[in-house]
Write a protein that holds these residues in place. Structure first.
Motif, short mmCIF file in Angstrom:
data_model
loop_
_atom_site.label_atom_id
_atom_site.label_comp_id
_atom_site.label_asym_id
_atom_site.label_seq_id
_atom_site.Cartn_x
_atom_site.Cartn_y
_atom_site.Cartn_z
N TYR A 7 -4.68 -1.35 -1.01
CA TYR A 7 -3.54 -1.72 -1.30
C TYR A 7 -3.25 -1.52 -3.19
CZ TYR A 7 -2.71 -3.96 3.29
OH TYR A 7 -2.44 -4.21 4.23
N ALA A 8 -2.18 -1.21 -3.52
CA ALA A 8 -1.74 -1.41 -4.93
C ALA A 8 -1.60 -2.65 -5.29
CB ALA A 8 -0.74 -0.48 -5.09
N LEU A 9 -0.99 -3.64 -4.37
CA LEU A 9 -0.92 -5.21 -4.72
C LEU A 9 -1.52 -5.71 -3.47
CD1 LEU A 9 2.97 -6.02 -5.52
CD2 LEU A 9 0.77 -5.72 -7.12
N ASP A 16 10.92 -2.77 -17.68
CA ASP A 16 9.54 -1.79 -17.69
C ASP A 16 9.29 -0.96 -18.99
OD1 ASP A 16 7.54 -0.64 -16.78
OD2 ASP A 16 8.49 0.37 -15.03
N GLU A 17 8.40 -1.53 -19.80
CA GLU A 17 7.81 -1.23 -20.97
C GLU A 17 9.09 -0.50 -22.19
OE1 GLU A 17 4.40 -0.18 -21.83
OE2 GLU A 17 3.42 -0.67 -19.71
N PRO A 18 10.00 -1.42 -22.33
CA PRO A 18 11.21 -1.12 -22.77
C PRO A 18 11.18 -0.71 -24.26
CG PRO A 18 11.45 -3.28 -22.67
CD PRO A 18 10.18 -2.83 -22.13
N GLY A 77 -1.05 -6.18 -17.95
CA GLY A 77 -2.13 -5.70 -17.52
C GLY A 77 -2.49 -4.50 -18.08
N PRO A 78 -3.68 -3.85 -17.67
CA PRO A 78 -3.97 -2.30 -17.82
C PRO A 78 -3.40 -1.43 -17.05
CG PRO A 78 -5.96 -3.41 -16.68
CD PRO A 78 -5.09 -4.52 -16.81
N SER A 79 -3.27 -0.03 -17.36
CA SER A 79 -2.64 0.90 -16.52
C SER A 79 -3.26 0.75 -15.30
CB SER A 79 -3.03 2.21 -17.25
OG SER A 79 -2.17 3.11 -16.68
N GLY A 80 -2.53 0.98 -14.14
CA GLY A 80 -2.56 1.04 -12.76
C GLY A 80 -3.18 -0.29 -12.25
N CYS A 81 -2.64 -1.36 -12.84
CA CYS A 81 -3.20 -2.68 -11.99
C CYS A 81 -2.06 -3.27 -11.15
CB CYS A 81 -3.47 -3.71 -13.35
SG CYS A 81 -1.85 -4.33 -14.21
N GLY A 82 -0.90 -2.41 -11.17
CA GLY A 82 0.34 -2.93 -10.19
C GLY A 82 1.50 -3.43 -10.87
N LYS A 83 1.69 -3.37 -12.04
CA LYS A 83 2.65 -4.05 -12.71
C LYS A 83 4.03 -3.48 -12.35
CE LYS A 83 1.42 -2.88 -16.95
NZ LYS A 83 0.08 -2.15 -16.58
N THR A 84 4.04 -2.04 -12.48
CA THR A 84 5.57 -1.39 -11.90
C THR A 84 5.74 -1.51 -10.56
OG1 THR A 84 5.05 0.10 -13.85
CG2 THR A 84 6.63 0.94 -11.95
N THR A 85 4.49 -1.71 -9.70
CA THR A 85 4.84 -1.77 -8.51
C THR A 85 5.50 -3.01 -7.98
OG1 THR A 85 2.80 -0.25 -7.86
CG2 THR A 85 3.56 -1.74 -6.05
N LEU A 86 4.80 -4.16 -8.92
CA LEU A 86 5.55 -5.37 -8.62
C LEU A 86 7.02 -5.74 -9.03
CD1 LEU A 86 5.16 -8.21 -7.42
CD2 LEU A 86 4.16 -8.84 -9.53
N ALA A 139 1.11 -1.12 0.02
CA ALA A 139 -0.06 -0.06 -0.08
C ALA A 139 1.00 1.17 0.01
CB ALA A 139 -0.93 0.20 1.15
N TYR A 140 0.65 2.33 -1.02
CA TYR A 140 1.39 3.40 -0.81
C TYR A 140 1.10 4.26 0.29
CZ TYR A 140 3.29 2.32 -5.75
OH TYR A 140 4.26 1.81 -6.38
N GLY A 141 -0.16 4.24 0.68
CA GLY A 141 -0.68 5.15 1.86
C GLY A 141 -0.29 4.57 3.20
P1 ATP Z 1 1.04 1.95 -15.61
O1 ATP Z 1 0.91 0.70 -16.71
O2 ATP Z 1 0.28 2.92 -16.10
O3 ATP Z 1 2.46 2.02 -15.46
P2 ATP Z 1 0.92 -0.02 -13.55
O4 ATP Z 1 0.13 -1.20 -13.92
O5 ATP Z 1 2.37 -0.40 -13.65
O6 ATP Z 1 0.35 1.02 -14.46
P3 ATP Z 1 1.48 0.93 -10.99
O7 ATP Z 1 2.09 2.00 -11.39
O8 ATP Z 1 2.16 -0.21 -10.30
O9 ATP Z 1 0.44 0.17 -12.01
O10 ATP Z 1 0.38 1.60 -10.06
C1 ATP Z 1 -0.69 0.64 -9.26
C2 ATP Z 1 -1.50 1.62 -8.29
O11 ATP Z 1 -0.72 2.33 -7.52
C3 ATP Z 1 -2.10 2.61 -9.25
O12 ATP Z 1 -3.47 2.78 -8.58
C4 ATP Z 1 -1.53 3.80 -8.83
O13 ATP Z 1 -2.21 5.13 -8.94
C5 ATP Z 1 -0.78 3.62 -7.38
N1 ATP Z 1 0.67 4.47 -7.15
C6 ATP Z 1 1.71 3.95 -8.11
N2 ATP Z 1 2.75 4.68 -7.73
C7 ATP Z 1 2.48 5.65 -6.54
C8 ATP Z 1 2.78 6.41 -5.59
N3 ATP Z 1 3.98 6.53 -5.79
N4 ATP Z 1 2.34 6.77 -4.84
C9 ATP Z 1 0.78 6.54 -4.62
N5 ATP Z 1 0.12 5.63 -5.49
C10 ATP Z 1 0.88 5.11 -6.33
#
Ligand code: ATP
Length: 356
Positions: free
Chosen positions: A23-25, A165-167, A42-51, A12-14
């Motif tokens: 939870y973002a993941l 990451d999306e290279p 996965g679509p934008s915002g699903c948590g790929k970059t977080t993982l 969770a970012y918060g």
């Molecule tokens: P994209 O394809 O747009 O990069 P993604 O699948 O990689 O999306 P993430 O960037 O992992 O998704 O984001 C997952 C969730 O976490 C989203 O709801 C995003 O708004 C939130 N998030 C990502 N980074 C932060 C941050 N630094 N602070 C707060 N929330 C964040």
């Protein structure tokens, strides 16, 4: 190269997450094998970059552990994880030549100069910059700079994993295809553990042995392209993979009978469904047979997409897509049947076991 274990990872970012939505993941618990090529899709915002950032050490998970070959690296910074990373935008030294940029990660680790030379020449050919070896990176196009970034990611053969990451975002479409094929070839040759983030299904399906589909902070399926196509574990996978996506139709299940409006379909097993669950039937447009048998349909639209046609039709009050060959005949009174082996049943969006 290393096996990667993700043990009950949540993030969770918060501060003080109270519910799953915070939870973002949500919960990731999987083992990724040594030498596997995985695409996180996965679509934008699903948590790929977080993982990905949790694997690389740019981010510490709120909960859970990450292990490389059984060793807990959760608290180790990126530099100590021995990984290579390629980001969406180029990370290179402008004042160095293309050759020196590629040699840098090796020289930095005191690799003998003869080995550096052999490896750099190999990679520079692969990324198509052989003629530019002695040019300073500064004057190159964004496209060429990103190829150097890719090359720098691939140049070391002793890393635990290579993370992308999306290279290919800034690479032109033709070169994209070429680089993707070369990455795959390189993977076969050297057996790197690779994790590749993308939101592009073609990119994921051509690059990876295993595609990890993410949706709303969760991994909904890890499978080969064929598994994702034939047996989507979640209705989202059915919808997201394939073009057009899987038809997902509300259905009433009674034992081994499935009823959609006035139509009854006999399944080859009785899916075990918890009382009160939302039930749906999934059938890919490629496995809907259009002919003179079965349920009458009303055709709304026919799209010619080259070697095939997509027929949009109304079936028992629902919209469905049907894929037929380019020269496929459309009867005057069209009817459809579903290929029984290709029918999937879902309860609350998750596939219910059994093979049919
Ligand atoms: P994209 O394809 O747009 O990069 P993604 O699948 O990689 O999306 P993430 O960037 O992992 O998704 O984001 C997952 C969730 O976490 C989203 O709801 C995003 O708004 C939130 N998030 C990502 N980074 C932060 C941050 N630094 N602070 C707060 N929330 C964040």
């Amino acid at each position: 190269m290393a096996r990667i274990d993700l043990e009950h990872i949540r993030h969770a970012y918060g501060e003080k997450p109270a519910s799953a939505a915070d939870y973002a993941l949500k919960e990731v618990h999987h083992e990724w094998s040594d030498g596997g090529a995985y695409a996180l899709l996965g679509p934008s915002g699903c948590g790929k970059t977080t993982l990905l950032n949790i694997i690389s050490g740019l981010l510490q998970p709120s909960e859970g552990r990450i292990l490389f070959d059984g060793k807990d690296v959760t608290d180790l910074p990126t530099q100590e994880r021995n990984i290579a990373q390629v980001f969406q935008f180029p990370v290179i030294y402008d004042t160095m030549t293309v050759y020196d940029n590629l040699a840098f990660p090796l020289r930095n680790r005191k690799v003998p100069e003869a080995d550096v030379d052999r490896r750099v020449r190999e990679i520079i050919e692969m990324i198509g910059l052989g003629d530019w070896a002695r040019r300073k990176a500064r004057g190159l196009t964004a496209d060429q700079k990103q190829k150097i970034s890719l090359g720098r990611g691939l140049v070391r053969s002793d890393v635990n994993a290579i993370l992308f990451d999306e290279p290919l975002t800034v690479i032109d479409p033709h070169m994209k295809w070429q680089l993707r094929s070369q990455l795959k070839k390189l993977h076969r040759q050297f057996g790197f553990t690779m994790v590749y983030v993308t939101h592009d299904q073609t990119e994921a399906l051509t690059f990876a042995d295993k595609v990890v589909v993410m949706y709303d902070g969760e991994i909904v399926q890890i499978g080969t392209p064929a598994e994702l196509f034939e047996r989507p574990s979640h209705t989202f996978v059915g919808y997201f993979i394939g073009s057009p996506g899987m038809n997902v139709l509300p259905v009433a299940i009674d034992g081994s009978r499935a009823r959609i409006g006035e139509t009854e379909i006999v399944l080859d097993h009785a899916p075990a469904i918890a009382a009160g669950a939302k039930t749906e039937l999934g059938i890919r447009p490629e496995f809907v047979r259009l002919g003179r048998d079965g349920t009458p349909v009303r055709i709304a639209k026919i799209e010619d997409i080259g070697r095939q046609k997509i027929v949009r039709a109304e079936f028992s009050g629902q919209s469905i897509a049907i894929v037929i060959p380019e020269d496929g005949e459309i009867p005057a009174e069209p009817r459809v049947t579903f290929d029984p082996a290709a029918v999937n049943i879902y309860a609350n969006s998750w596939r219910v076991g059994g093979e049919g």
